[in-house]
Enzyme design. Structure first.
Site, PDB file in Angstrom:
ATOM      1  N   SER A  65       0.624  -1.163  -0.082  1.00 50.74           N
ATOM      2  CA  SER A  65       0.037   0.039  -0.114  1.00 50.74           C
ATOM      3  C   SER A  65       0.852   1.101  -0.020  1.00 50.74           C
ATOM      4  CB  SER A  65      -0.905  -0.190   1.087  1.00 50.74           C
ATOM      5  OG  SER A  65      -2.050   0.834   1.238  1.00 50.74           O
ATOM      6  N   ASP A 277      -3.262   6.174  -3.160  1.00 55.36           N
ATOM      7  CA  ASP A 277      -1.706   5.596  -2.609  1.00 55.36           C
ATOM      8  C   ASP A 277      -1.284   4.372  -3.522  1.00 55.36           C
ATOM      9  OD1 ASP A 277      -3.944   3.585  -2.020  1.00 55.36           O
ATOM     10  OD2 ASP A 277      -3.162   3.130  -0.185  1.00 55.36           O
ATOM     11  N   ASP A 281      -6.011   1.945  -2.978  1.00 49.79           N
ATOM     12  CA  ASP A 281      -7.211   1.759  -2.303  1.00 49.79           C
ATOM     13  C   ASP A 281      -7.802   3.048  -1.325  1.00 49.79           C
ATOM     14  OD1 ASP A 281      -5.580   1.445  -0.194  1.00 49.79           O
ATOM     15  OD2 ASP A 281      -6.173  -0.541   0.502  1.00 49.79           O
ATOM     16  N   ARG A 473      -2.426   6.372  18.911  1.00 44.03           N
ATOM     17  CA  ARG A 473      -2.639   4.956  18.684  1.00 44.03           C
ATOM     18  C   ARG A 473      -1.535   4.413  18.007  1.00 44.03           C
ATOM     19  NH1 ARG A 473      -3.862   3.133  13.695  1.00 44.03           N
ATOM     20  NH2 ARG A 473      -4.205   4.969  11.917  1.00 44.03           N
TER      21      ARG A 473
END
Length: 518
Positions: A65, A277, A281, A473
């Site tokens: 990706s 990207d 996607d 995160r």
């Protein structure tokens, strides 16, 4: 069994480096391509078992990706084109990490636990992106499929969403579409042309779009698709892979994080631009204001544009906002609970899901000659909208066509779209850590539970600024912690992001240099 003998022989050609441990993250396995040969072979084995278990075709996509070109990775695709079910993510991790002599035991364990009949036929579709390592790694996947007697179809170079689409087409016996790249182009372009043909006086300016292909597979595929669009969309393609490096100073992730135009894209004021990207996607839009200021329209703005368009077509719609953990698999799952679910991550990964009941109702209204003209027009628009969307997964090409169609139908400029709401100034940063798993979160990843003291440190820093928030995160794909901060001014957002980054670095095992102020 002869099958297992072949697995033993072929796995020796794809040996696992001793002691290497990898985790199946949000988007499969992803790391430096040199460490992945054994993983690819084993994912070929696992996809074959999954196919036997589900009695359906399974997909394996070789891609990393938005990661740098030297990385690679693998994603497994379930029968309806969705991401593989969580229980099988656990098997994937077990198989990938089994030492060479334990591989057959690990394989037999999956077969036993899932009560798989080895006599069942298996079918696996394989695709790859344009990375130099993708050729040999996709061959390793095929070796794994054939070692367990599975049938394979190698689609070669395709975007991740195209492979998801093929798997869904195959397993719905063509109801979702034709399982070929041409079938994908035809379905989407016909829906796009149908949607835009009713728009009066579309000018060349309104049809023009600048596209940054991230020097990846999306650039190749959108070029192939252009002829199908019959000049209803006029694309100027940049970063097409002919010279630049994949994802380097370009692509959706670069634009989103850096909040600037990619290398090589010359924008004039008000021109619409978008970036894919590396595996196409994700998509983000942007433009340059009259004073040269950069304006980003990310996944949140895309979701708002599409939701308001659908709301106008549906007379009584209740828009419910649901927060989930980061990662499309969580969003996709939440969106499935509604008749129409629109989900987009801020990074530009997302799609729209229609329940079977909603699709049937739309089709019925579109075909019913007793429906009044206004309702019928809305139903026909909805029907073509359904056909334009790749419901299996976020798809940069499909999302781009949908956005362009919506802007045309609503007669909106990119500036008017941008003005739907105003974002607070914000900043995203990454902090490298020794092990991302030290960070544990709760409340849809808006608060940290561990390491001790981190949430208190974030709270105390947030209090110093006006209209401020900050979340951290762990990345699902690499050993970094993602930091997000917003405040009333860009200077405050930048300062807060830096302070929180330092807290993460000090309390969560940062590696390398301390984060520097922006």
């Amino acid at each position: 069994m002869a099958q297992f003998e072949e697995v033993s022989q072929k796995s020796a050609v794809h040996p696992k480096p001793v002691g290497l441990v990898l985790q199946y993250g949000t988007a499969g396995f992803r790391t430096n391509s040199k460490q992945l040969d054994h993983v690819m072979f084993r994912m070929g084995l696992l996809a074959t078992l999954r196919s036997k278990k589900t009695k359906a075709t399974i997909g394996v996509m070789v891609t990393a990706s938005h990661n740098p070109e030297e990385d690679n990775g693998v994603k497994l695709v379930d029968p309806m084109g969705e991401m593989v079910t969580p229980a099988w993510e656990v098997y994937a991790t077990q198989l990938a990490n089994a030492e060479q002599e334990e591989l057959l035991t690990a394989l037999k364990d999956v077969i036993e636990r899932e009560a798989i009949s080895m006599a069942q036929e298996a079918s696996v579709f394989v695709g790859k992106d344009t990375r130099p390592s993708s050729d040999s790694l996709s061959q390793a996947v095929l070796d794994g499929v054939h070692a367990l007697g599975g049938h394979s179809k190698d689609y070669g170079l395709v975007t991740t969403p195209q492979l998801h689409y093929m798997v869904c087409c195959q397993n719905t016996q063509g109801r979702y579409g034709e399982a070929t790249v041409k079938g994908y182009y035809r379905k989407l372009s016909q829906a796009f042309i149908q949607l835009t043909k009713n728009v009066p006086n579309r000018t060349d300016d309104q049809k023009a779009l600048l596209v940054d292909g991230a020097n990846g597979i999306g650039a190749l595929k959108v070029c192939e698709m252009e002829t199908y669009l019959k000049n209803e969309l006029q694309l100027s393609l940049f970063n097409d892979g002919s010279s630049g490096k994949l994802n380097h100073l370009c692509g959706a992730d670069y634009v989103k994080v850096q909040q600037r135009a990619p290398k090589g894209v010359e924008m004039t004021a008000g021109e619409r631009c978008c970036s894919y990207d590396g595996d196409a996607d994700r998509i983000v839009y942007y433009y340059s204001g009259s004073a040269g200021r950069f304006h980003l329209l990310d996944g949140d703005k895309i979701a708002t544009l599409i939701s308001t368009y659908l709301k106008e077509l549906l007379t009584q719609v209740y828009v419910i906002v649901r927060c989930t953990k980061t990662g499309v698999k969580h969003l996709h799952h939440a969106a499935q609970e509604f008749d129409i679910g629109v989900y987009f991550e801020a990074n530009g990964h997302g799609t729209v899901l229609f329940s079977k009941a909603a699709e049937e109702k739309i089709q019925k209204l579109a075909q019913d000659s007793n429906t009044n003209d206004e309702r019928r027009r809305a139903a026909l628009l909805l029907q073509n909208t359904v056909n334009l969307i790749n419901q299996t997964v976020g798809d940069a090409i499909s999302d781009m066509l949908l956005i362009e169609a919506v802007l045309a139908i609503r007669g909106m400029t990119v500036q008017q779209w941008d003005a739907i709401y105003t974002d607070l100034p914000n900043r995203q940063l990454k902090v490298k850590v020794a092990d991302r798993r030290v960070i544990d979160t709760t409340d849809a990843e808006r608060r940290t539970v561990s390491p001790a003291g981190l949430q208190e440190a974030i709270d105390s820093r947030v209090k110093k600024y006006r209209r401020a928030r900050s979340f951290v995160r762990p990345s699902g794909t690499e050993d970094v912690v993602r930091v997000y901060a917003e405040a009333d001014t860009q200077e405050s957002a930048d300062a807060l992001a830096h302070e929180v980054s330092l807290a993460v670095y000090r309390l969560a095992g940062g590696v390398g240099e301390e984060p520097k102020s922006l």
